[in-house]
Design an enzyme around this catalytic site. Structure first.
Site, PDB file in Angstrom:
ATOM      1  N   ASP A   1      -3.545   9.937   3.326  1.00 50.82           N
ATOM      2  CA  ASP A   1      -2.610   8.811   3.219  1.00 50.82           C
ATOM      3  C   ASP A   1      -2.242   8.496   1.776  1.00 50.82           C
ATOM      4  O   ASP A   1      -1.059   8.400   1.435  1.00 50.82           O
ATOM      5  CB  ASP A   1      -3.227   7.544   3.843  1.00 50.82           C
ATOM      6  CG  ASP A   1      -3.189   7.582   5.363  1.00 50.82           C
ATOM      7  OD1 ASP A   1      -2.426   8.385   5.927  1.00 50.82           O
ATOM      8  OD2 ASP A   1      -3.946   6.804   5.978  1.00 50.82           O
TER       9      ASP A   1
ATOM     10  N   ARG B   1     -12.951  -4.582  -0.593  1.00 49.89           N
ATOM     11  CA  ARG B   1     -11.506  -4.702  -0.835  1.00 49.89           C
ATOM     12  C   ARG B   1     -11.129  -5.695  -1.926  1.00 49.89           C
ATOM     13  O   ARG B   1     -10.289  -5.392  -2.778  1.00 49.89           O
ATOM     14  CB  ARG B   1     -10.774  -5.028   0.474  1.00 49.89           C
ATOM     15  CG  ARG B   1     -10.786  -3.888   1.497  1.00 49.89           C
ATOM     16  CD  ARG B   1     -10.230  -2.598   0.917  1.00 49.89           C
ATOM     17  NE  ARG B   1      -9.952  -1.585   1.928  1.00 49.89           N
ATOM     18  CZ  ARG B   1     -10.654  -0.473   2.114  1.00 49.89           C
ATOM     19  NH1 ARG B   1     -11.721  -0.231   1.365  1.00 49.89           N
ATOM     20  NH2 ARG B   1     -10.313   0.408   3.033  1.00 49.89           N
TER      21      ARG B   1
ATOM     22  N   ASP C   1      -7.582  -4.888   6.018  1.00 50.79           N
ATOM     23  CA  ASP C   1      -7.643  -4.539   4.599  1.00 50.79           C
ATOM     24  C   ASP C   1      -6.397  -4.992   3.843  1.00 50.79           C
ATOM     25  O   ASP C   1      -6.471  -5.402   2.695  1.00 50.79           O
ATOM     26  CB  ASP C   1      -7.878  -3.037   4.441  1.00 50.79           C
ATOM     27  CG  ASP C   1      -9.271  -2.635   4.925  1.00 50.79           C
ATOM     28  OD1 ASP C   1     -10.181  -3.483   4.848  1.00 50.79           O
ATOM     29  OD2 ASP C   1      -9.440  -1.492   5.387  1.00 50.79           O
TER      30      ASP C   1
ATOM     31  N   SER D   1     -10.655   7.280  11.641  1.00 52.85           N
ATOM     32  CA  SER D   1     -10.350   6.601  10.387  1.00 52.85           C
ATOM     33  C   SER D   1     -11.665   6.077   9.812  1.00 52.85           C
ATOM     34  O   SER D   1     -12.366   5.288  10.440  1.00 52.85           O
ATOM     35  CB  SER D   1      -9.366   5.461  10.650  1.00 52.85           C
ATOM     36  OG  SER D   1      -9.378   4.564   9.558  1.00 52.85           O
TER      37      SER D   1
HETATM   38  N1  ARG Z   1     -13.452  -3.238  10.736  1.00 54.80           N
HETATM   39  C1  ARG Z   1     -13.982  -3.184   9.422  1.00 54.80           C
HETATM   40  C2  ARG Z   1     -13.360  -4.246   8.568  1.00 54.80           C
HETATM   41  O1  ARG Z   1     -12.370  -4.810   8.919  1.00 54.80           O
HETATM   42  C3  ARG Z   1     -13.842  -1.807   8.805  1.00 54.80           C
HETATM   43  C4  ARG Z   1     -12.446  -1.444   8.397  1.00 54.80           C
HETATM   44  C5  ARG Z   1     -12.371  -0.095   7.815  1.00 54.80           C
HETATM   45  N2  ARG Z   1     -11.121   0.102   7.123  1.00 54.80           N
HETATM   46  C6  ARG Z   1     -10.419   1.225   7.193  1.00 54.80           C
HETATM   47  N3  ARG Z   1      -9.280   1.241   6.563  1.00 54.80           N
HETATM   48  N4  ARG Z   1     -10.822   2.268   7.868  1.00 54.80           N
HETATM   49  O2  ARG Z   1     -13.865  -4.548   7.518  1.00 54.80           O
END
Ligand code: ARG
Length: 420
Positions: free
Chosen positions: A32, A113, A142, A193
């Site tokens: 990505d 993040r 995110d 992912s």
């Molecule tokens: N569900 C988790 C969160 O919101 C993990 C997210 C993982 N992010 C990703 N872009 N794969 O923190």
């Protein structure tokens, strides 16, 4: 505050294409963000500074990632080792707050993040960039965490998140990559992912979305499935000071190293698999498979020690605030003053959280088997069942009389009315 921009052109912090001249791209080296690196140069006619941040994600070859960005045309490519800051300023407060979103997910992506976003802002200001670019979709948490952080700490910068707007599916992305000489071989095979750092690893998508099936075996890259874990238990002793783990089996260690060691032993024993249904900020309900070996052990040990040194009232009140802490962080509200207020509380309570907790790891479970603390509110001579205890048992009936008074009155009145 650039809020009056909002009504005319959409959210205040988003960049219009013509506003993007030099963009700091949060770059992981994956498909990505590699496609993005090219896309931003071509579609926005902008320079890209690639920024890859080490939060302790295992397996990444940062030099290769740095070089890949340059090969794809980045004017600069930076790798920042932020593991110490991440552990100290993000993971540590989450330990003090026993943070688990919706009871299961120890936030690690959610902690990472805001740090990634703030570091990107630092780099942007230092290198005269005008925009932060990131690879989040419009469906996840995110984007909330990154956008909110940039808009808060660097309101003069703008954000672009092209994946939110472009209509490319995965196949089109791969086609775009192949067309533009972006290597895809290693990423194509991955059916999920993934996000990871030193506090955990998440997998989403693919067959994980079938809620009615157990987690697919090929998800697990960190934790040994419990059925294949050793037949003998392993014990470890974690020492805490001011609510943070400071030693492992009697040896003082920095937080980054301690987390890595605990993770390794716990993972080998099948500890730290969380199969989790959760509610995203944007309203979606999703399933995540987490591998959180270090968090599982350290949070279990921390909570036990906290329980030992806190009063019953504290032990009843704190979980409510812990829950709130985890929710604010999950929702990306790292700069919400309430979070700072809660942190002050967490730090105050944890001033006394000192001692040793022994944890037994065995085929997927982490069980506390030993605990000791100079601050334990525990007096064996009071608690004991032996006869000569100094606890005044004769005081108990008088206490019970008053303690039960309001409930007894309510019962009696209801009873009388029923009979009348
Ligand atoms: N569900 C988790 C969160 O919101 C993990 C997210 C993982 N992010 C990703 N872009 N794969 O923190």
């Amino acid at each position: 505050m650039p809020t009056d921009r909002a009504s005319a052109t959409g959210p205040s912090y988003l960049a219009q294409p013509h506003e993007v001249h030099r963009c700091v791209l949060l770059y992981s080296g994956g498909l990505d963000t590699s496609v993005l690196l090219k896309w931003i140069q071509d579609e926005y006619d902008a320079e890209v500074i690639a920024l890859c941040i080490d939060l302790g994600q295992p397996e990444d070859d940062f030099e290769a990632i740095r070089q890949k960005a340059l090969d794809l045309g980045a004017v600069r490519s930076l790798v920042v080792d932020a593991r110490e800051e991440f552990a100290r300023d993000y993971v540590a407060p989450s330990i003090r707050a026993n943070a688990r979103y919706q009871g299961g997910y120890p936030p690690f992506t959610a902690l990472g993040r805001p740090l990634l976003a703030r570091l990107a802002c630092d780099v942007a200001l230092e290198h005269d960039a005008d925009t932060i670019g990131h690879g989040c979709t419009g469906k996840g948490n995110d984007q909330v965490r990154i956008d909110a952080t940039v808009a808060t700490v660097a309101p003069g910068l703008r954000v672009i998140a092209p994946i939110r707007e472009w209509q490319m599916g995965r196949d089109e992305e791969i086609a775009y990559a192949e067309e533009h000489g972006i290597p895809v071989s290693s990423t194509r095979a991955r059916p999920y992912s993934i996000d990871d750092n030193l506090w955990g690893r998440s997998s989403e998508g693919g067959t994980i979305e079938d809620l009615d099936a157990p987690p697919p075996e090929d998800v697990f890259q960190l934790v040994t499935p419990p059925t294949r874990a050793p037949d003998e238990p392993t014990e470890m002793t974690i020492g805490f000071r001011e609510g943070l783990p400071v030693s492992l089996d009697g040896r003082d260690l920095g937080l980054v190293e301690l987390i890595a060691r605990v993770a390794e032993v716990a993972a080998a024993n099948g500890v730290g698999i969380v199969d989790h249904i959760e509610d995203r900020v944007v309203g979606l309900k999703v399933r995540d498979i987490y591998e959180v070996p270090a968090a599982e052990v350290i949070l279990t040990a921390h909570r036990e020690l906290e329980k030992l040194v806190c009063t019953g009232r504290e032990n009843h009140a704190k979980p409510e605030l812990d829950r709130l802490w985890a929710q604010l962080v999950y929702e990306g509200l790292w700069y919400e003053p309430l979070l700072a207020d809660l942190n002050a509380f967490m730090t105050a309570v944890n001033a006394r959280v000192e001692g040793q907790i022994g944890v037994r790891l065995y085929k997927g479970s982490a069980t506390v088997v030993r605990r000791s603390s100079p601050n334990a509110i525990y007096d064996r001579s009071l608690a004991t069942f032996d006869a000569d205890a100094s606890f005044s048992q004769s005081s108990s009936p008088g206490f019970i009389e008053l303690f039960s008074l309001p409930s007894r009155m309510a019962y009696r009145i209801a009873d009388e009315r029923r009979r009348a």
